[in-house]
Design an enzyme around this catalytic site. Structure first.
Site, mmCIF file in Angstrom:
data_model
loop_
_atom_site.group_PDB
_atom_site.id
_atom_site.type_symbol
_atom_site.label_atom_id
_atom_site.label_comp_id
_atom_site.label_asym_id
_atom_site.label_seq_id
_atom_site.Cartn_x
_atom_site.Cartn_y
_atom_site.Cartn_z
ATOM 1 N N ARG A 164 -11.305 1.225 -8.798
ATOM 2 C CA ARG A 164 -10.658 2.156 -8.836
ATOM 3 C C ARG A 164 -11.040 3.018 -10.180
ATOM 4 O O ARG A 164 -11.991 2.249 -11.343
ATOM 5 C CB ARG A 164 -9.459 1.765 -9.160
ATOM 6 C CG ARG A 164 -8.850 1.382 -7.757
ATOM 7 C CD ARG A 164 -7.655 0.842 -7.314
ATOM 8 N NE ARG A 164 -7.010 0.922 -6.245
ATOM 9 C CZ ARG A 164 -6.070 0.749 -5.874
ATOM 10 N NH1 ARG A 164 -4.660 0.496 -6.163
ATOM 11 N NH2 ARG A 164 -5.605 0.147 -4.147
ATOM 12 N N TRP A 213 -11.402 -3.401 -9.019
ATOM 13 C CA TRP A 213 -12.479 -2.986 -9.897
ATOM 14 C C TRP A 213 -13.361 -1.567 -9.832
ATOM 15 O O TRP A 213 -14.013 -1.095 -10.695
ATOM 16 C CB TRP A 213 -13.646 -3.934 -9.916
ATOM 17 C CG TRP A 213 -12.843 -5.027 -10.360
ATOM 18 C CD1 TRP A 213 -12.333 -6.608 -9.892
ATOM 19 C CD2 TRP A 213 -11.608 -5.677 -11.810
ATOM 20 N NE1 TRP A 213 -12.166 -7.370 -9.854
ATOM 21 C CE2 TRP A 213 -11.271 -7.573 -11.495
ATOM 22 C CE3 TRP A 213 -12.035 -5.073 -12.800
ATOM 23 C CZ2 TRP A 213 -11.062 -7.858 -12.416
ATOM 24 C CZ3 TRP A 213 -10.986 -6.049 -14.381
ATOM 25 C CH2 TRP A 213 -10.610 -7.437 -13.349
ATOM 26 N N ASP A 261 1.109 -1.284 -0.334
ATOM 27 C CA ASP A 261 0.008 -0.316 0.214
ATOM 28 C C ASP A 261 1.580 1.206 -0.043
ATOM 29 O O ASP A 261 2.234 1.203 0.638
ATOM 30 C CB ASP A 261 -1.069 -0.202 1.152
ATOM 31 C CG ASP A 261 -2.170 0.971 0.920
ATOM 32 O OD1 ASP A 261 -2.457 1.123 0.231
ATOM 33 O OD2 ASP A 261 -2.835 1.147 2.232
ATOM 34 N N HIS A 293 3.104 2.643 -9.327
ATOM 35 C CA HIS A 293 2.988 0.682 -8.833
ATOM 36 C C HIS A 293 4.499 0.758 -9.720
ATOM 37 O O HIS A 293 5.092 -0.316 -9.802
ATOM 38 C CB HIS A 293 2.199 0.298 -10.166
ATOM 39 C CG HIS A 293 0.099 1.881 -9.029
ATOM 40 N ND1 HIS A 293 -0.002 1.486 -8.050
ATOM 41 C CD2 HIS A 293 -0.722 1.666 -10.023
ATOM 42 C CE1 HIS A 293 -0.745 0.807 -7.336
ATOM 43 N NE2 HIS A 293 -2.209 1.946 -8.861
ATOM 44 N N GLU A 304 0.011 -12.359 13.092
ATOM 45 C CA GLU A 304 0.654 -11.491 13.902
ATOM 46 C C GLU A 304 0.623 -10.181 13.104
ATOM 47 O O GLU A 304 1.366 -10.325 11.695
ATOM 48 C CB GLU A 304 2.683 -10.909 14.490
ATOM 49 C CG GLU A 304 2.566 -12.411 15.238
ATOM 50 C CD GLU A 304 1.984 -11.733 16.486
ATOM 51 O OE1 GLU A 304 1.535 -10.670 17.231
ATOM 52 O OE2 GLU A 304 0.701 -12.650 17.502
ATOM 53 N N SER A 349 -8.220 -5.061 4.973
ATOM 54 C CA SER A 349 -8.705 -5.108 3.622
ATOM 55 C C SER A 349 -8.903 -6.442 3.350
ATOM 56 O O SER A 349 -8.394 -6.598 1.866
ATOM 57 C CB SER A 349 -7.610 -4.203 2.854
ATOM 58 O OG SER A 349 -7.883 -2.983 3.215
ATOM 59 N N LEU A 401 11.276 -20.683 -1.896
ATOM 60 C CA LEU A 401 10.152 -20.439 -1.919
ATOM 61 C C LEU A 401 9.198 -19.893 -2.236
ATOM 62 O O LEU A 401 9.095 -20.409 -4.028
ATOM 63 C CB LEU A 401 10.691 -18.705 -1.626
ATOM 64 C CG LEU A 401 9.790 -17.442 -0.801
ATOM 65 C CD1 LEU A 401 10.719 -16.138 -0.084
ATOM 66 C CD2 LEU A 401 9.507 -16.518 -1.533
ATOM 67 N N GLY A 461 -0.007 5.054 -4.314
ATOM 68 C CA GLY A 461 -0.380 6.365 -4.982
ATOM 69 C C GLY A 461 0.208 7.378 -4.643
ATOM 70 O O GLY A 461 0.536 8.488 -5.365
ATOM 71 N N ARG A 462 0.152 7.412 -2.989
ATOM 72 C CA ARG A 462 0.977 8.779 -2.341
ATOM 73 C C ARG A 462 1.886 8.627 -2.501
ATOM 74 O O ARG A 462 2.676 10.017 -2.738
ATOM 75 C CB ARG A 462 0.189 8.206 -0.680
ATOM 76 C CG ARG A 462 -0.173 8.779 -0.187
ATOM 77 C CD ARG A 462 -0.782 8.064 1.189
ATOM 78 N NE ARG A 462 -1.633 6.872 0.730
ATOM 79 C CZ ARG A 462 -1.218 5.736 1.959
ATOM 80 N NH1 ARG A 462 -1.310 5.812 3.426
ATOM 81 N NH2 ARG A 462 -2.061 4.316 1.581
ATOM 82 N N TRP A 463 3.120 7.520 -2.885
ATOM 83 C CA TRP A 463 4.423 8.266 -3.311
ATOM 84 C C TRP A 463 4.392 9.428 -4.721
ATOM 85 O O TRP A 463 5.373 9.677 -4.937
ATOM 86 C CB TRP A 463 4.717 6.431 -3.369
ATOM 87 C CG TRP A 463 6.561 6.787 -4.256
ATOM 88 C CD1 TRP A 463 7.373 6.936 -2.863
ATOM 89 C CD2 TRP A 463 7.100 6.735 -4.825
ATOM 90 N NE1 TRP A 463 8.198 6.362 -3.096
ATOM 91 C CE2 TRP A 463 8.540 7.136 -4.368
ATOM 92 C CE3 TRP A 463 6.737 6.544 -6.342
ATOM 93 C CZ2 TRP A 463 9.456 6.685 -5.731
ATOM 94 C CZ3 TRP A 463 7.245 7.058 -7.348
ATOM 95 C CH2 TRP A 463 9.057 6.490 -7.007
ATOM 96 N N ARG A 509 1.566 -4.636 6.224
ATOM 97 C CA ARG A 509 0.981 -4.020 5.525
ATOM 98 C C ARG A 509 1.778 -2.355 5.753
ATOM 99 O O ARG A 509 2.449 -1.686 6.335
ATOM 100 C CB ARG A 509 -0.346 -3.637 5.940
ATOM 101 C CG ARG A 509 -1.010 -2.369 5.138
ATOM 102 C CD ARG A 509 -2.835 -2.591 4.725
ATOM 103 N NE ARG A 509 -3.042 -1.240 4.369
ATOM 104 C CZ ARG A 509 -4.338 -1.473 3.990
ATOM 105 N NH1 ARG A 509 -5.284 -2.570 3.749
ATOM 106 N NH2 ARG A 509 -4.854 -1.019 2.782
HETATM 107 C C1 FPP Z 1 -5.263 -3.150 -1.121
HETATM 108 O O1 FPP Z 1 -5.384 -2.014 -0.078
HETATM 109 C C2 FPP Z 1 -3.839 -3.028 -1.913
HETATM 110 C C3 FPP Z 1 -3.937 -3.989 -3.133
HETATM 111 C C4 FPP Z 1 -4.866 -4.909 -3.721
HETATM 112 C C5 FPP Z 1 -2.650 -4.074 -4.227
HETATM 113 C C6 FPP Z 1 -2.821 -2.912 -5.175
HETATM 114 C C7 FPP Z 1 -1.886 -2.496 -6.012
HETATM 115 C C8 FPP Z 1 -0.908 -2.338 -6.558
HETATM 116 C C9 FPP Z 1 -0.605 -1.573 -5.130
HETATM 117 C C10 FPP Z 1 0.189 -2.459 -7.533
HETATM 118 C C11 FPP Z 1 1.417 -2.982 -7.087
HETATM 119 C C12 FPP Z 1 1.481 -4.697 -7.518
HETATM 120 C C13 FPP Z 1 2.614 -4.785 -7.797
HETATM 121 C C14 FPP Z 1 2.730 -6.590 -8.841
HETATM 122 C C15 FPP Z 1 3.995 -4.506 -7.599
HETATM 123 P P1 FPP Z 1 -6.826 -1.745 -1.300
HETATM 124 O O2 FPP Z 1 -6.166 -0.347 -1.672
HETATM 125 O O3 FPP Z 1 -7.277 -2.425 -1.978
HETATM 126 O O4 FPP Z 1 -7.136 -1.472 0.661
HETATM 127 P P2 FPP Z 1 -7.921 -0.226 0.780
HETATM 128 O O5 FPP Z 1 -9.065 0.849 0.144
HETATM 129 O O6 FPP Z 1 -9.089 -0.978 2.374
HETATM 130 O O7 FPP Z 1 -6.720 0.751 1.135
#
Ligand code: FPP
Length: 250
Positions: A81, A79, A30, A47, A217, A206, A141, A33-35, A198
């Site tokens: 977004r 979806w 997470d 991303h 933990e 989430s 892994l 977007g802010r970065w 997170r």
């Molecule tokens: C969950 O928080 C975050 C995700 C499901 C990840 C979203 C995808 C990326 C950050 C892309 C990165 C992918 C790679 C392969 C490096 P949320 O934002 O869905 O939850 P929230 O709305 O509760 O904050």
């Protein structure tokens, strides 16, 4: 096979005995977007910058002896977004897997996909399945790529599969146990999550791996995902070691 490349800073993982290393670490990536916003860039640039963070974390996980990582790469709620970002994230997930596959294979990483197929782009599913097939025998892994994954959706889909078994008389309701539920999840072989991390300071799960994380933990870190490195993981593992895991026992 190749060994992990050391971190450019020369940092080494803390020396911890094997029983102090979490077997399975779940990661919510997470803060991309802010970065990007802080730098006046589009969210998608965040991303893109987050890709290196994930794969540095995987190398650091191998160095310290973590056996399984689950990465939340796209949720069933994502979806919602903007259509542009959804389109970007679909193509991005496909390309990341394609780009990184040979290197993951070299490192002995087994790649698995956990998620719902409905709605997910076929090109993404094809890439995930190709990765699963190529790396099926790898043992260093396991990297669970959670793409179009949602914990509630996973339980709904499991309930439907179990209901079908009952309807066709292969199972009776009184035979349902925790094992039945587990066996009908997307990836029944996913191990219980020991450490759930997170980034970005948000303190919520989430909808990520609820069944598997009941005794995880939780470590929430004040760093935006693109700034995460393997050192962030090692720090979270040190925090994990301060916890007293009782699993319901006194
Ligand atoms: C969950 O928080 C975050 C995700 C499901 C990840 C979203 C995808 C990326 C950050 C892309 C990165 C992918 C790679 C392969 C490096 P949320 O934002 O869905 O939850 P929230 O709305 O509760 O904050």
């Amino acid at each position: 096979m190749r060994k992990p490349t050391p971190h450019p800073s020369g940092a080494k993982p803390p020396k911890l005995s094997k029983n102090l290393i979490p077997n399975h670490v779940a990661v919510v990536m997470d803060g991309n977007g802010r970065w990007a916003k802080q730098r006046g860039l589009p969210r998608t640039a965040g991303h893109e910058a987050g890709e290196a963070a994930l794969f540095d974390l995987v190398e650091g996980a191998i160095e310290i002896g973590v056996k399984e990582i689950s990465a939340f790469a796209f949720s069933t709620e994502n979806w919602k977004r903007s259509p542009e970002e959804v389109k970007f994230l679909m193509g991005f997930n496909r390309d990341v897997i394609r780009r990184r596959l040979d290197d993951m294979h070299e490192l002995g990483v087994r790649v698995r996909w956990a998620g719902r197929d409905r709605k997910l782009w076929k090109s993404v599913i094809d890439e995930l399945e190709r990765a699963e097939k190529l790396t099926v025998k790898n043992k260093v892994l396991t990297l669970n790529m959670c793409v179009n994954y949602g914990g509630q959706a996973e339980l709904v889909d499991a309930m439907q599969k179990i209901a079908d078994l009952i309807k066709s008389k292969k199972l009776s309701p009184d035979q349902i146990t925790e094992k039945t539920i587990l066996a009908n999840l997307y990836e029944p072989k996913i191990q219980p999550v020991d450490l759930f991390i997170r980034s970005s300071g948000e303190q919520r799960t989430s909808n990520f791996l609820p069944w598997q994380s009941v005794y995880a933990e939780m470590v929430f870190m004040d760093v935006l995902w693109p700034d995460v490195t393997r050192k962030t993981l090692w720090k979270a593992i040190e925090e994990y070691n301060k916890r007293d895991r009782r699993f319901g026992k006194a």
